[in-house]
Design an enzyme around this catalytic site. Structure first.
Site, mmCIF file in Angstrom:
data_model
loop_
_atom_site.group_PDB
_atom_site.id
_atom_site.type_symbol
_atom_site.label_atom_id
_atom_site.label_comp_id
_atom_site.label_asym_id
_atom_site.label_seq_id
_atom_site.Cartn_x
_atom_site.Cartn_y
_atom_site.Cartn_z
ATOM 1 N N SER A 70 22.377 59.929 9.824
ATOM 2 C CA SER A 70 22.662 59.787 11.255
ATOM 3 C C SER A 70 24.056 60.307 11.602
ATOM 4 C CB SER A 70 22.557 58.318 11.647
ATOM 5 O OG SER A 70 21.306 57.790 11.247
HETATM 6 N N1 SAH Z 1 20.857 55.105 7.557
HETATM 7 C C1 SAH Z 1 20.310 56.367 7.160
HETATM 8 C C2 SAH Z 1 19.314 56.862 8.195
HETATM 9 C C3 SAH Z 1 18.296 57.716 7.594
HETATM 10 S S1 SAH Z 1 17.034 58.247 8.700
HETATM 11 C C4 SAH Z 1 21.385 57.408 6.963
HETATM 12 O O1 SAH Z 1 22.323 57.456 7.762
HETATM 13 O O2 SAH Z 1 21.278 58.181 6.023
HETATM 14 C C5 SAH Z 1 15.924 56.868 8.700
HETATM 15 C C6 SAH Z 1 15.326 56.470 7.375
HETATM 16 O O3 SAH Z 1 14.362 55.464 7.637
HETATM 17 C C7 SAH Z 1 14.591 57.584 6.629
HETATM 18 O O4 SAH Z 1 15.108 57.686 5.341
HETATM 19 C C8 SAH Z 1 13.139 57.126 6.628
HETATM 20 O O5 SAH Z 1 12.433 57.497 5.460
HETATM 21 C C9 SAH Z 1 13.304 55.616 6.713
HETATM 22 N N2 SAH Z 1 12.133 54.917 7.212
HETATM 23 C C10 SAH Z 1 11.278 55.257 8.216
HETATM 24 N N3 SAH Z 1 10.320 54.332 8.365
HETATM 25 C C11 SAH Z 1 10.556 53.365 7.436
HETATM 26 C C12 SAH Z 1 9.900 52.141 7.070
HETATM 27 N N4 SAH Z 1 8.826 51.705 7.695
HETATM 28 N N5 SAH Z 1 10.442 51.418 6.065
HETATM 29 C C13 SAH Z 1 11.550 51.814 5.414
HETATM 30 N N6 SAH Z 1 12.199 52.961 5.697
HETATM 31 C C14 SAH Z 1 11.719 53.730 6.698
#
Ligand code: SAH
Length: 220
Positions: A70
């Protein structure tokens, strides 16, 4: 505050990190602990090497599997919102790169994080290991279920957007706790702060945001 010594690369990135921190501050991030955490956690470790030179720009970057790390400003806003209440035990849904997790590890007692894409979780775990982060517990799983065995949590931070806030997660929020969650369909998401009191739940909208969707089930 823990600090990380990463040899030569640490020197250059410490300067770039200071620039990013100054930019976050100019854009309205006022919480000193949040700024200090951004100064301490090396974001370039959380992106692919080919993109390391972009790591201290205030932008989201691809991390593979259709996901992104993000934008720092958004991460800062969410972290700031979360820190206004208790912070002994925090659940993060969507580990992704692990960057937000590492910030939370600096600021909170215990951090639990759930990710549905195994290769992303494996990579994030290696980064926690490399940075000697000890207060993070991570699990491959569907964040829609939260992590009931470890709850209730004083804070829940969701880093992907559900269409509506999952009831199961609201139930895992402790009384006196706070959830920070982007809610809504692609192109129409709002960042919400939800507080649980002994009277029930109260919510307010903080900002319009853009997140990848929260997806049901593990990635197969
Ligand atoms: N905090 C992270 C954001 C990554 S994007 C960063 O800054 O790197 C959001 C993440 O949520 C992705 O890795 C995606 O695979 C995960 N995600 C989406 N749906 C999910 C679910 N139901 N359970 C766990 N993770 C999930």
């Amino acid at each position: 505050m823990k600090s990380y010594d990463l040899d030569g690369i640490g020197m250059t990135s410490a300067r770039s990190r200071t620039r990013l921190v100054n930019q976050l501050e100019r854009n309205g991030i006022a919480h000193q602990e949040v700024l200090d955490a951004f100064a301490a956690v090396p974001r370039h470790i959380f992106v692919e090497e080919a993109m390391a030179h972009l790591a201290y720009q205030d932008r989201a970057l691809p991390i593979g599997h259709g996901q992104t790390i993000s934008q720092p400003f958004t991460v800062a806003v969410m972290t700031e919102a979360l820190l206004e209440t208790r912070r002994d035990s925090v659940l993060e849904v969507g580990t992704g790169s692990g960057f937000q997790t590492a910030l939370l590890a600096q600021l909170c007692g215990k951090v639990f994080t759930v990710e549905r894409v195994k290769p992303l979780l494996d990579r994030a775990r290696r980064r926690f290991e490399a940075l000697k982060i000890r207060n993070v517990h991570s699990q491959l799983g569907d964040g829609y279920n939260g992590w009931p065995e470890k709850g209730p949590f004083s804070g829940i931070l969701i880093t992907a957007a559900p269409r509506a806030v999952p009831q199961v997660l609201l139930e895992q929020l402790d009384v006196g706790g706070r959830m920070v969650v982007p809610v809504g369909a692609d192109g129409n998401q709002r960042l919400k702060v939800i507080d649980r009191t002994d009277q029930g739940y109260g919510e307010r909208v903080v900002d319009a945001v853009r997140f990848v969707p929260l997806v049901k089930g593990l990635r197969t």
